[in-house]
Design a protein around this motif. Structure first.
Motif, PDB file in Angstrom:
ATOM      1  N   LEU A 292     -15.217  12.473   1.761  1.00  0.00           N
ATOM      2  CA  LEU A 292     -15.970  11.282   1.366  1.00  0.00           C
ATOM      3  C   LEU A 292     -15.165  10.245   0.618  1.00  0.00           C
ATOM      4  CD1 LEU A 292     -18.933  10.510   1.905  1.00  0.00           C
ATOM      5  CD2 LEU A 292     -18.291  12.800   2.556  1.00  0.00           C
ATOM      6  N   VAL A 295     -13.658   7.801   3.172  1.00  0.00           N
ATOM      7  CA  VAL A 295     -14.497   6.957   4.034  1.00  0.00           C
ATOM      8  C   VAL A 295     -14.822   5.673   3.276  1.00  0.00           C
ATOM      9  CG1 VAL A 295     -16.615   6.819   5.351  1.00  0.00           C
ATOM     10  CG2 VAL A 295     -15.519   9.033   5.019  1.00  0.00           C
ATOM     11  N   CYS A 298     -18.892   4.049   2.337  1.00  0.00           N
ATOM     12  CA  CYS A 298     -20.003   4.978   2.572  1.00  0.00           C
ATOM     13  C   CYS A 298     -20.963   4.922   1.401  1.00  0.00           C
ATOM     14  CB  CYS A 298     -19.494   6.399   2.754  1.00  0.00           C
ATOM     15  SG  CYS A 298     -18.907   7.143   1.239  1.00  0.00           S
ATOM     16  N   GLN A 299     -22.194   5.178   1.685  1.00  0.00           N
ATOM     17  CA  GLN A 299     -23.159   5.267   0.597  1.00  0.00           C
ATOM     18  C   GLN A 299     -23.804   6.645   0.672  1.00  0.00           C
ATOM     19  OE1 GLN A 299     -24.540   3.663   3.416  1.00  0.00           O
ATOM     20  NE2 GLN A 299     -23.880   1.560   3.254  1.00  0.00           N
TER      21      GLN A 299
ATOM     22  N   ARG B 182     -21.762  10.467  11.180  1.00  0.00           N
ATOM     23  CA  ARG B 182     -22.544  10.154   9.974  1.00  0.00           C
ATOM     24  C   ARG B 182     -23.882  10.897   9.928  1.00  0.00           C
ATOM     25  NH1 ARG B 182     -24.824   8.447   5.887  1.00  0.00           N
ATOM     26  NH2 ARG B 182     -24.785   6.357   4.993  1.00  0.00           N
ATOM     27  N   TYR B 212     -17.436  12.582   7.961  1.00  0.00           N
ATOM     28  CA  TYR B 212     -17.976  12.942   6.653  1.00  0.00           C
ATOM     29  C   TYR B 212     -17.903  14.467   6.419  1.00  0.00           C
ATOM     30  CZ  TYR B 212     -19.688   8.153   6.614  1.00  0.00           C
ATOM     31  OH  TYR B 212     -19.764   6.779   6.647  1.00  0.00           O
TER      32      TYR B 212
END
Lengths: 300, 300
Positions: A292, A295, A298-299, B182, B212
Motif C-alpha cells: 500500500l 500505490v 490510494c484511499q 483494487r 494492493y
C-alpha cells in the motif's frame, strides 16, 4: 462469507519487524515510531523484547525504549520475553503486558531459545505464575504452529494440546503463529476452527508472515474460521533470525486496507499509518514488502 | 471452507505479462517461453494479442509467435483481440481460440480500445458471429469488472448485465477481471456468487492483479464462491498500459503453490514452472513480484 464487523490489529513492527534490522536503530527513533503508532488508533502493540543482546542486539535498548515512550492510556504496550531471565529484566520497566513465546516444534524452539519445548513451557509456567501475581496480561505465542523450518509440517493435535496447556497455565491470549509464512489457507482455517472450538477463556489470535505470498489469503481463511485478532507489522517488516527463509510479517497497511475495503472496522487511521512507514524508511535497508505504501493516491 | 478438488490455471504471462515490458523481447525468446510453458502441464494460455503495434509494440510479432510455436495438442493457445480489425489479423494465423475484451467502465474502455463500451460490444458481437462460423472458442473478458482507475467502484448490476449479454452473444467463457487489482475479497465473493447464480452455459473465470497485495486473498474468496478457473502470469509479470497504477497479475507460481498446498490439483509441474521464470528473467527489467521464485528450497 462469514465476516465480522470489526477486528483488532496488533502491531508487532517495533518488535518482530525491527528486530531483524542489521543496523542499530537509534533509541529515540524507536521511541518516535512507537509514539506515532500509538496515535494511529492501534490499540495493542509489541513494543520491545527482552532477549539476550548477544542474540538480538537490536533490542538491547528495550528498557530505555519502554521507559522513554509516551504511554497512551488507550494502548496496550507488550514486551516479548523468551524465559524467566527476560521476565526479571522486563519487570524493571513499567510493563503491564508480556508476550511469551514457545515453538510447537522442538528443533525450532532449541534454536530460538536454547531450550526444548518442554523446558520452555516449564520455564514459562513459572513466569506466568509470577506475572499473574503482578496482574500482568499474558500473551502466549505458539511459534511454528503450522510449519517448522527444520521439521516440516507441524502436527495440529500437538498445537491444540499446547493451546489447552496455555489456557491451563493462565494465558489471557493465545497466538498461533506461522513463523515461516509456510501455512496455507486450508490448514489455517482448519487449525483455527479447531482451536476456537476449544472455547478457551483466552482469546485466540493469528500471526502470519508473507514468505510465500500467502499472508492475506491466510488472514481471509482465519477470518472465515472466526478469528478477529491479527498481528501485523508496518511495511511488512520482519522475519525471524532463527527461522531460515522467513520473510516479513503481514504488512499492517495491507491488512488494514483490506479490512476497510470489506467494511470491517479496525479503528486505525490509514493515512496516519502510512506516515509511520515514512518514519521507518530511513532506518531499514530492506525493500518494504507491503503494497500500500507503493500505490499512489490510494484511499482506504 | 468450500474448496474444489482441482482448478484450472490459465497462463496469461506471454500476453498480459509481457505486453508491459518496455524492451522488445525477441520473437524466438517468446516462442521458447511459450513452448516451455506448454510442457509444464498448463492447459490454456493467452499466447499473444493482435492489437495495434503503435499502442502495444511488444505484441507486433504476434503472428510470427503464433506460427512459430510448437503447438501441443493438449494446450489451448488464445490470442487476445480488441476489435474486428484484430480479428482479421488473428485469423490469418492458425487460431482456434480468441480472447475478447471489453471494459465495464466506459472511461477505461475508451482509453483501452478507443471506443465506448457499447461500441465495443457491438463490434465484438460481429466478431463473435464470424468466429462462431469458424468454430473458434470465445473467451470474453470483462475488464474493470470491480474497479475502474478513472470512475472508482464499478456497479455490480452492470457487470452482471454484461455477463448475461456475453452469454447471449455466444461466449464460451466469461472472465471477470480486476484490471487494477483494487477489488477486495468480499466484493469478489459477492460478484462471483451472483455471476455463478446466473448459471450461464459459458464458464466463469477470475482474473486478478496484485497491486494492493490482494490477488491471492481474492482467489480464496472466488474459490469460496465456486470459481475454479483462474488467470495468472508467471513471475507476477503484468499490469495494463491503459490502467494507471495497475501492478502485475497474480503470480502463477504463487497460485499453483497455494493450490497444491491445499491439496487442490492444477495439473502443473511446479519445478518446470519455476524453470520458465528463469527463461523470462533476462528479458525483464522489473523485479518479479511473485514470491515463490525467491524462496530457496521450497517444494510444492
Amino acid at each position: 462469507m462469514n465476516l465480522p464487523d470489526k477486528v483488532e490489529i496488533i502491531e508487532v513492527g517495533p518488535r518482530d519487524g525491527i528486530q531483524n534490522e542489521s543496523n542499530f536503530i537509534p533509541t529515540e527513533k524507536k521511541i518516535e515510531l512507537i509514539n506515532a503508532l500509538s496515535k494511529t488508533g492501534i490499540k495493542r502493540m509489541e513494543a520491545v523484547s527482552f532477549v539476550h543482546p548477544k542474540y538480538v542486539p537490536q533490542m538491547k535498548d528495550a528498557k530505555e525504549v519502554l521507559n522513554g515512550i509516551e504511554k497512551s492510556p488507550s494502548v496496550q504496550y507488550m514486551a516479548l520475553i523468551p524465559n524467566e531471565k527476560g521476565y526479571d529484566r522486563a519487570i524493571e520497566s513499567d510493563v503491564h503486558s508480556l508476550s511469551l513465546v514457545v515453538g510447537a516444534s522442538d528443533s525450532f524452539n532449541l534454536k530460538n531459545v536454547k531450550m526444548s519445548r518442554e523446558q520452555s513451557i516449564t520455564n514459562l509456567a513459572t513466569v506466568i505464575k509470577k506475572a499473574k501475581a503482578n496482574d500482568i496480561f499474558i500473551r502466549y505465542s505458539i511459534a511454528t504452529a503450522f510449519w517448522c523450518p527444520f521439521e516440516g509440517k507441524v502436527d495440529a493435535d500437538l498445537v491444540l494440546k499446547m493451546v489447552e496447556e496455555a489456557e491451563m497455565l493462565g494465558a489471557d491470549e493465545i497466538v498461533l503463529a506461522d513463523t515461516i509464512g509456510r501455512a496455507n489457507p486450508k490448514q489455517v482455517f482448519e487449525l483455527f476452527q479447531a482451536a476456537l472450538s476449544l472455547k478457551t477463556k483466552a482469546s485466540i489470535s493469528a500471526h502470519f508472515h508473507d514468505t510465500y505470498g500467502l499472508a492475506l489469503g491466510n488472514v481471509m481463511a482465519a477470518l472465515e474460521a472466526g478469528v478477529t485478532r491479527f498481528d501485523a507489522s508496518i511495511g511488512g517488516l520482519g522475519g525471524c533470525p532463527f527461522a531460515p527463509g522467513a520473510a516479513g510479517n503481514a504488512a499492517t497497511e495491507d491488512l488494514v486496507f483490506m479490512m476497510h475495503e470489506m467494511g470491517i472496522d479496525t479503528g486505525i487511521d490509514f493515512e496516519q499509518l502510512l506516515a509511520c512507514i515514512e518514519l521507518l524508511k530511513p532506518y531499514t535497508n530492506r525493500e518494504l514488502t507491503g503494497h500500500l505504501h507503493k500505490v499512489k493516491g490510494c484511499q482506504s
